[in-house]
Enzyme design. Structure first.
Site, PDB file in Angstrom:
ATOM      1  N   GLY A 193       0.827  -1.186   0.000  1.00  0.00           N
ATOM      2  CA  GLY A 193       0.000   0.000   0.000  1.00  0.00           C
ATOM      3  C   GLY A 193       0.868   1.245   0.000  1.00  0.00           C
ATOM      4  CB  CYS A 194       0.277   4.658  -1.256  1.00  0.00           C
ATOM      5  SG  CYS A 194      -1.407   4.941  -0.659  1.00  0.00           S
ATOM      6  CE1 TYR A 195      -1.287   8.319   4.150  1.00  0.00           C
ATOM      7  CE2 TYR A 195      -3.202   6.934   3.786  1.00  0.00           C
ATOM      8  CZ  TYR A 195      -2.643   8.194   3.940  1.00  0.00           C
ATOM      9  OH  TYR A 195      -3.442   9.316   3.894  1.00  0.00           O
TER      10      TYR A 195
END
Length: 347
Positions: A149-151
């Site tokens: 995921g990006c976070y």
């Protein structure tokens, strides 16, 4: 040439994957699929992808990818598992969604509403592990890869060196991160309207409710070699793309603060896509826009006894599609950075 198909090509992640693949010297772009947008031309949904504007989107079915060496899945969570199971085992399948990221079935059940599908090798090559090795060794030659995921990309790369070095405590980690609106996907949502977002910031998923929380803890536990607990608060920022993550952890007892920066220099000194900035220079989302880079800065707040790490990443490039292409390169035995931009777009 390697034929690469993209499922979910009309969304933000799929479109970003195509942007990068257009610049990859070893790739021929194959089938482009969509769900509700099937039967339309890609140019109607992603006009920036001019070389592919006249390509028709076909229905997302396994047979659309017959003869492809690689398939990138840019689908909503819960939609990848069924398609992946129908693809040949010798096809490299790279999932940009969440379906195969988590190793703990209970963690999946707590945050998602579909059946747990298992886990695949995790596509964050630079993630340092407790034994000092890095995650890329699991990606070389792999046929199935789960893109982070990006976070979690920003937060994990920000804090992993501190945990691997035993420099911070595992039970007092606080992260506040701001993301651009593209992180929420392309579907129309009232809270993402321009009139709601412009000139304002707002938190969401407060109190441990964000789906990336277990993934962040999973990655940092890998780095620490023991369970890590994280308080994660995401915020929505008035920008289309980018993440700025401010991450802090309590300095471990007896640790000399001078050891902290050295740990980061050791972890990232030879990494092509992670930049440890010079002391006193802080990450800036505009500097990584459109690139596969992560900017990192670390400092010790000696008054509070905390390590503070700030990371900036483009959520669509290194945070999603760039990681997919980077992982694809490793899986196929290509140079890891092939087709991936280090230079951002500014202003």
């Amino acid at each position: 040439m390697i034929t690469v198909g993209v499922a979910g090509a009309s969304g933000y992640a799929g479109g970003e994957a195509l942007r990068l693949l257009l610049g990859h010297p070893d790739v021929e772009i194959g089938s482009l699929t969509a769900s509700s947008n099937a039967g339309t031309l890609l140019g109607a949904h992603a006009p920036a992808l001019a070389p592919l504007a006249d390509r028709e989107l076909v229905a997302t079915r396994a047979e659309a990818f017959e003869g492809h060496q690689v398939v990138i899945l840019a689908l909503p969570h819960g939609a990848s598992a069924a398609l992946a199971s129908a693809l040949p085992t010798d096809t490299v399948v790279i999932d940009c969604g969440a379906d195969f990221r988590l190793r703990d079935a209970d963690a999946w059940a707590a945050f998602y509403d579909t059946e747990y599908a298992g886990s695949w090798p995790y596509g964050l090559p630079e993630l340092v592990r407790a034994d000092g090795t890095k995650q890329r060794s699991e990606l070389v030659g792999s046929q199935r890869i789960a893109v982070p995921g990006c976070y979690p990309t920003a937060v994990s790369l920000a804090l992993a060196p501190a945990f691997e070095g035993g420099l911070v405590q595992t039970d007092d980690v606080v992260v506040v991160a701001a993301s651009g609106t593209s992180g929420a996907g392309k579907a129309l949502k009232p809270h993402l309207l321009g009139s709601q977002v412009m000139g304002a910031m707002s938190p969401y998923g407060v109190g441990g409710g964000h789906r990336h929380s277990p993934e962040i803890e999973q990655n940092l536990t890998v780095a620490a070699g023991s369970p890590v607990t994280v308080s994660f608060t995401p915020t929505l920022a008035p920008m289309p793309r980018g993440i700025l993550a401010t991450c802090t952890a309590k300095l471990a007892n007896g640790v000399d603060p001078q050891r902290v920066r050295a740990a980061y220099e050791k972890a990232y000194g030879t990494e092509a896509f992670v930049t440890l900035l010079p002391e006193g220079v802080w990450p800036h989302t505009g500097a990584v826009l459109g690139s596969n880079m992560v900017q990192v800065q670390v400092i010790v707040d000696e008054h509070a006894g905390r390590v503070v790490v700030v990371a900036a990443v483009d959520n669509l490039t290194k945070g999603t599609a760039g990681a997919a292409v980077q992982s694809m390169n490793l899986a196929l035995g290509l140079p890891e950075g092939r087709g991936l931009p280090q230079a951002g777009i500014a202003p």
